[in-house]
Design a protein around this motif. Structure first.
Motif, mmCIF file in Angstrom:
data_model
loop_
_atom_site.group_PDB
_atom_site.id
_atom_site.type_symbol
_atom_site.label_atom_id
_atom_site.label_comp_id
_atom_site.label_asym_id
_atom_site.label_seq_id
_atom_site.Cartn_x
_atom_site.Cartn_y
_atom_site.Cartn_z
ATOM 1 N N ASN A 193 0.821 -1.217 0.000
ATOM 2 C CA ASN A 193 0.000 0.000 0.000
ATOM 3 C C ASN A 193 0.858 1.271 0.000
ATOM 4 N N TYR A 194 2.177 1.110 -0.053
ATOM 5 C CA TYR A 194 3.104 2.247 -0.004
ATOM 6 C C TYR A 194 4.311 1.942 -0.880
ATOM 7 N N VAL A 195 4.882 2.980 -1.469
ATOM 8 C CA VAL A 195 6.204 2.860 -2.096
ATOM 9 C C VAL A 195 7.091 3.996 -1.599
ATOM 10 N N ALA A 196 8.379 3.710 -1.513
ATOM 11 C CA ALA A 196 9.379 4.757 -1.316
ATOM 12 C C ALA A 196 9.976 5.084 -2.681
ATOM 13 N N ILE A 197 9.923 6.381 -3.026
ATOM 14 C CA ILE A 197 10.562 6.872 -4.262
ATOM 15 C C ILE A 197 11.845 7.575 -3.838
ATOM 16 N N MET A 198 12.966 7.232 -4.493
ATOM 17 C CA MET A 198 14.281 7.632 -3.992
ATOM 18 C C MET A 198 15.091 8.433 -5.011
ATOM 19 N N PRO A 199 14.911 9.762 -5.029
ATOM 20 C CA PRO A 199 15.773 10.597 -5.871
ATOM 21 C C PRO A 199 17.175 10.662 -5.262
ATOM 22 N N PHE A 200 18.189 10.715 -6.102
ATOM 23 C CA PHE A 200 19.573 10.705 -5.606
ATOM 24 C C PHE A 200 20.292 12.021 -5.836
ATOM 25 N N GLY A 201 21.115 12.385 -4.851
ATOM 26 C CA GLY A 201 22.121 13.426 -5.005
ATOM 27 C C GLY A 201 23.488 12.772 -4.932
ATOM 28 N N PHE A 202 24.460 13.357 -5.590
ATOM 29 C CA PHE A 202 25.782 12.727 -5.706
ATOM 30 C C PHE A 202 26.869 13.587 -5.072
ATOM 31 N N ILE A 203 27.787 12.921 -4.369
ATOM 32 C CA ILE A 203 28.950 13.584 -3.767
ATOM 33 C C ILE A 203 30.211 12.883 -4.289
ATOM 34 N N ARG A 204 31.229 13.679 -4.588
ATOM 35 C CA ARG A 204 32.437 13.133 -5.210
ATOM 36 C C ARG A 204 33.192 12.201 -4.276
ATOM 37 N N ASN A 205 33.296 12.574 -2.988
ATOM 38 C CA ASN A 205 33.946 11.693 -2.009
ATOM 39 C C ASN A 205 33.457 12.055 -0.610
ATOM 40 N N LEU A 206 33.913 11.324 0.391
ATOM 41 C CA LEU A 206 33.389 11.458 1.756
ATOM 42 C C LEU A 206 33.707 12.805 2.398
ATOM 43 N N GLU A 207 34.699 13.540 1.846
ATOM 44 C CA GLU A 207 35.066 14.854 2.408
ATOM 45 C C GLU A 207 34.576 16.008 1.540
ATOM 46 N N HIS A 208 33.801 15.686 0.518
ATOM 47 C CA HIS A 208 33.409 16.712 -0.464
ATOM 48 C C HIS A 208 32.067 17.324 -0.061
ATOM 49 N N PRO A 209 31.965 18.680 -0.002
ATOM 50 C CA PRO A 209 30.747 19.295 0.530
ATOM 51 C C PRO A 209 29.644 19.595 -0.472
ATOM 52 N N ARG A 210 29.871 19.341 -1.758
ATOM 53 C CA ARG A 210 28.855 19.756 -2.743
ATOM 54 C C ARG A 210 28.053 18.551 -3.237
ATOM 55 N N ILE A 211 26.732 18.706 -3.188
ATOM 56 C CA ILE A 211 25.821 17.667 -3.660
ATOM 57 C C ILE A 211 25.253 18.090 -5.012
ATOM 58 N N THR A 212 25.403 17.217 -5.997
ATOM 59 C CA THR A 212 24.830 17.461 -7.327
ATOM 60 C C THR A 212 23.544 16.662 -7.444
ATOM 61 N N TYR A 213 22.474 17.306 -7.893
ATOM 62 C CA TYR A 213 21.203 16.581 -8.005
ATOM 63 C C TYR A 213 20.324 17.245 -9.059
ATOM 64 N N ASN A 214 19.272 16.509 -9.439
ATOM 65 C CA ASN A 214 18.311 16.999 -10.427
ATOM 66 C C ASN A 214 19.001 17.492 -11.700
ATOM 67 N N SER A 215 19.987 16.726 -12.154
ATOM 68 C CA SER A 215 20.722 17.143 -13.351
ATOM 69 C C SER A 215 20.292 16.290 -14.536
ATOM 70 N N ASN A 216 20.561 16.800 -15.739
ATOM 71 C CA ASN A 216 20.151 16.053 -16.931
ATOM 72 C C ASN A 216 21.058 14.858 -17.198
ATOM 73 N N ARG A 217 22.088 14.665 -16.348
ATOM 74 C CA ARG A 217 22.943 13.483 -16.482
ATOM 75 C C ARG A 217 22.392 12.310 -15.657
ATOM 76 N N GLN A 218 21.330 12.566 -14.890
ATOM 77 C CA GLN A 218 20.754 11.514 -14.058
ATOM 78 C C GLN A 218 19.621 10.811 -14.773
ATOM 79 N N TRP A 219 19.282 9.621 -14.265
ATOM 80 C CA TRP A 219 18.106 8.926 -14.766
ATOM 81 C C TRP A 219 16.860 9.716 -14.406
ATOM 82 N N PHE A 220 15.865 9.599 -15.253
ATOM 83 C CA PHE A 220 14.621 10.353 -15.094
ATOM 84 C C PHE A 220 14.025 10.185 -13.689
ATOM 85 N N GLY A 221 13.974 8.950 -13.211
ATOM 86 C CA GLY A 221 13.338 8.671 -11.930
ATOM 87 C C GLY A 221 14.037 9.286 -10.738
ATOM 88 N N GLU A 222 15.262 9.768 -10.916
ATOM 89 C CA GLU A 222 16.024 10.392 -9.827
ATOM 90 C C GLU A 222 15.868 11.912 -9.794
#
Length: 318
Positions: free
Chosen positions: A35-64
């Protein structure tokens, strides 16, 4: 959509794809009695110490992306399936998000800014699509440990733009020190607790494994006066599936459908009847049902495996 909440959240974690979805992708989830789904858009970080999150870009899959999340939410809602939007971070090379840690105050502040943008943008999508539940982070224990004030402020900001229910997906070994449960509606836990060392765990052995965690979870729920929600749960169809349930290493590839079946049955038997337990989201479900999972598959998905029938029977009861 009906106004009465379901008695249990019988959910699946729906993996984003490059495509839009339609009733052909939704129907197998209806057949599961979910009766429920989780929809999971992703943001990307270059490495564990990197502060910038990239998201909602045209390089991602549509569902993200934002557009994809809206399309998915509408497709599920039109079939009376409720939605949790659960934005997640992917660190390059799949490093564990719980270890994201900045090495300067400046970097922490930048991470806080980019994380806020990421989460608030999807909180607005959650409000626009009127989804029931929003998850404001997944397995970010070091970030939470080091910056608790940030999280309290972020929750306040989310509440200003989103009117539904809130949770956070704490890893199984961090939930008891997550400091902001009082501000949320559910105690969210990714339930990869180790429950059995057996190569083919039995239902009884896994239930014995749960016996050391269950009373602690119940007491935790009662003390905070919030229900527990398994924001992720599930096992791989491999040998030793109950030993390190979080481990997705593909070198573990000895297919064991019975191990997955028994471990899942033990979890369902242990929790689904408890009044303090809200339900959970099975990890994980792919959009192309016919070609997903199957009896040679050693990963998490229940699709086209014996465990799918078990889950359907349990979801139908609740």
């Amino acid at each position: 959509m009906s106004t009465s909440a379901p008695s249990k959240i019988n959910g699946v974690s729906f993996v984003a794809s490059r495509d839009s979805i339609n009733s052909a992708h939704v129907n197998p989830i209806i057949n599961l009695q979910a009766n429920y789904v989780a929809i999971m858009p992703f943001g990307f970080i270059r490495n564990l110490e990197h502060p910038r999150i990239t998201y909602n870009s045209n390089r991602q899959w549509f569902g993200e992306t934002e557009g994809g999340v809206k399309q998915y939410a509408n497709a599920f809602q039109s079939q009376q399936i409720r939605v949790m939007i659960k934005p997640q971070i992917w660190v390059s090379r799949g490093e564990f998000t719980g270890k994201i840690k900045m090495n300067s105050e400046e970097a922490w502040q930048e991470l806080e800014e980019t994380y806020s943008n990421f989460i608030l943008d999807f909180a607005r999508v959650a409000e626009e699509t009127q989804v029931e539940l929003f998850c404001l982070g997944t397995e970010l224990e070091t970030f939470v440990d080091h910056r608790p004030e940030f999280w309290l402020e972020l929750i306040n900001r989310i509440r200003k733009v989103y009117s539904g229910k809130l949770t956070y997906a704490a890893n199984w070994n961090e939930y008891n020190r997550t400091p902001f449960w009082n501000q949320l509606d559910y105690i969210g836990i990714d339930a990869y607790f180790p429950v059995s060392d057996m190569q083919t765990p039995t239902v009884d052995d896994c239930k014995k494994g749960w016996a050391k965690y269950k009373p602690v979870l119940k007491l935790f729920s009662e003390n905070i006066n919030k229900p527990i929600l398994f924001t992720e749960f599930g096992y791989r169809s491999v040998d030793y599936s109950g030993k390190r349930p979080w481990d997705s290493d593909r070198k573990m590839n000895a297919v064991n459908l019975e191990a997955q079946l028994n471990a899942t049955q033990a979890l369902l038997e242990t929790f689904w009847g408890e009044h303090w337990f809200a339900g959970g989201f099975l990890w994980k479900w792919h959009h192309k049902y016919e070609t997903s999972g199957g009896k040679q598959n050693f990963m998490f998905t229940p699709q086209n495996k014996p465990v799918e029938i078990l889950v359907r029977d349990w979801y139908a009861r609740y």
